[in-house]
Design an enzyme around this catalytic site. Structure first.
Site, mmCIF file in Angstrom:
data_model
loop_
_atom_site.group_PDB
_atom_site.id
_atom_site.type_symbol
_atom_site.label_atom_id
_atom_site.label_comp_id
_atom_site.label_asym_id
_atom_site.label_seq_id
_atom_site.Cartn_x
_atom_site.Cartn_y
_atom_site.Cartn_z
ATOM 1 N N THR A 71 26.395 -28.098 -13.257
ATOM 2 C CA THR A 71 25.767 -29.371 -13.647
ATOM 3 C C THR A 71 24.300 -29.312 -13.235
ATOM 4 O O THR A 71 23.967 -28.694 -12.220
ATOM 5 C CB THR A 71 26.487 -30.525 -12.913
ATOM 6 O OG1 THR A 71 27.764 -30.693 -13.503
ATOM 7 C CG2 THR A 71 25.718 -31.836 -12.977
ATOM 8 N N ARG A 125 37.624 -37.821 -20.462
ATOM 9 C CA ARG A 125 37.293 -37.871 -19.021
ATOM 10 C C ARG A 125 35.770 -38.004 -18.843
ATOM 11 O O ARG A 125 34.993 -37.319 -19.500
ATOM 12 C CB ARG A 125 37.797 -36.592 -18.345
ATOM 13 C CG ARG A 125 37.539 -36.546 -16.832
ATOM 14 C CD ARG A 125 36.285 -35.779 -16.499
ATOM 15 N NE ARG A 125 36.088 -35.639 -15.060
ATOM 16 C CZ ARG A 125 34.978 -35.167 -14.511
ATOM 17 N NH1 ARG A 125 33.973 -34.777 -15.269
ATOM 18 N NH2 ARG A 125 34.861 -35.073 -13.213
ATOM 19 N N VAL A 126 35.377 -38.896 -17.957
ATOM 20 C CA VAL A 126 33.960 -39.073 -17.635
ATOM 21 C C VAL A 126 33.781 -38.810 -16.143
ATOM 22 O O VAL A 126 34.578 -39.280 -15.329
ATOM 23 C CB VAL A 126 33.497 -40.506 -17.986
ATOM 24 C CG1 VAL A 126 32.078 -40.759 -17.510
ATOM 25 C CG2 VAL A 126 33.607 -40.737 -19.494
ATOM 26 N N GLY A 128 33.436 -34.699 -9.366
ATOM 27 C CA GLY A 128 32.973 -36.005 -9.827
ATOM 28 C C GLY A 128 33.864 -37.158 -9.423
ATOM 29 O O GLY A 128 33.374 -38.251 -9.112
HETATM 30 N N1 ASP Z 1 29.993 -33.666 -11.130
HETATM 31 C C1 ASP Z 1 30.327 -33.097 -12.417
HETATM 32 C C2 ASP Z 1 31.498 -33.845 -12.988
HETATM 33 O O1 ASP Z 1 32.425 -34.133 -12.263
HETATM 34 C C3 ASP Z 1 30.676 -31.652 -12.347
HETATM 35 C C4 ASP Z 1 29.752 -30.753 -11.556
HETATM 36 O O2 ASP Z 1 28.830 -31.227 -10.887
HETATM 37 O O3 ASP Z 1 29.937 -29.536 -11.606
HETATM 38 O O4 ASP Z 1 31.516 -34.078 -14.174
#
Ligand code: ASP
Length: 291
Positions: A163, A191-192, A216
């Protein structure tokens, strides 16, 4: 006059040794692009979005090209930006294959809504002239291999890593935060994650700008970004607030990750509870990176 600063991350996780250099270096290059925007008179929001756009283009990260895929192998993107000066914020979740979700979030800052999701979000982006591309244009070979491992071989999906995010302080001391992601590999359709949720993975006000990465679901339950910002507002040292909040997210909410943070007068602050988090920074004195 404040001292301008751009700090970016390329995701927390276990970054394989062979790609660590590229991961960190990509962050430095993105921070330098954000710095050039500031030097040309751009705002903290302009610089944060420009830096994130560079990372969305780089297939090594889980955002834009190279994004993680849903259980069905589809693209579903999340992004958000927040302006610390106006406190305007915009997030998009479960977006179709747009190469630069952060540009769409930037455009949405002018709208009254804070969060658009799914098909209507993509339709709104198209109506504003953003170009949707075939999903395979954003799907890399590495993402397909990882998807196969997680969905078909049952490897731990946890979170994908990669990310991207940026936090910026401009010459007037105004702050901004921006985050973009493909989310978790093999996620349920719809999914969010925390990234597009203001106050969870992305947050900025006059005292603090923060962008998170990691598991997340834990960052959402912890209301991570807002809690860090409040701690700083009520006097906690920024580095201590960041470290404490990440440890709390791990120990009380069961998720590891990392985050970057700037305040009106701090140096770059970054901390992670994962094995690593690629990051890069730019200031008028120079630029650098780490992992
Ligand atoms: N935080 C992001 C999510 O859960 C994933 C990540 O940071 O790798 O969508």
């Amino acid at each position: 006059m404040a001292s301008p600063l751009v700090l970016v991350h390329g995701g927390a996780g276990s970054i394989p040794p062979a790609s660590q250099y590229a991961h960190a270096n990509g962050c430095q290059l993105a921070a330098e692009v954000g710095g050039a925007v500031l030097q040309a008179g751009g705002s903290s929001v302009d610089a944060a979005c420009a830096a994130v756009e560079v990372l969305e283009d780089n297939p090594i990260y889980n955002a834009g090209r190279g994004c993680a895929l849903t259980r069905e192998g589809r693209v579903s993107l999340d992004a958000a930006v927040m302006c610390g000066k106006s406190r305007n914020a915009a997030g998009l979740a479960a977006l179709d294959a747009f190469p630069h979700p952060i540009q769409i979030a930037r455009a949405m800052l002018e709208e009254p809504e804070v969060l658009l999701v799914g098909h209507p979000a993509s339709e709104w982006a198209s109506s504003r002239g953003f170009r949707r591309v075939p999903e395979n244009e954003l799907t890399t070979e590495a993402a397909r291999i990882q998807w196969h491992k997680v969905v078909e071989e049952g490897a731990d999906s946890n979170f994908a890593g990669g990310t991207v995010g940026a936090v910026v302080r401009d010459k007037d001391g105004f702050l901004a935060a921006a985050t973009s992601t493909g989310g978790t590999m093999g996620k349920k359709p719809g999914r969010v994650g925390d990234s597009p949720l203001i106050g969870a993975g992305t947050y900025a006000d006059s005292k603090c700008a923060v962008s998170a990465t990691g598991h997340g679901e834990a960052f959402m339950r912890a209301v991570f970004g807002a809690r860090v910002a409040d701690a700083i507002r009520f006097g906690e040292d920024p580095a201590a607030a960041l470290e404490r909040s990440l440890i709390r997210t791990r120990d009380f909410f069961g998720g590891i990750g990392g985050a970057i943070l700037v305040t009106p007068d701090s140096g770059p602050q970054q901390f992670w509870t994962t094995p690593g988090m690629s990051h890069g920074w730019w200031s008028p004195e120079g630029s650098g990176c780490g992992i």
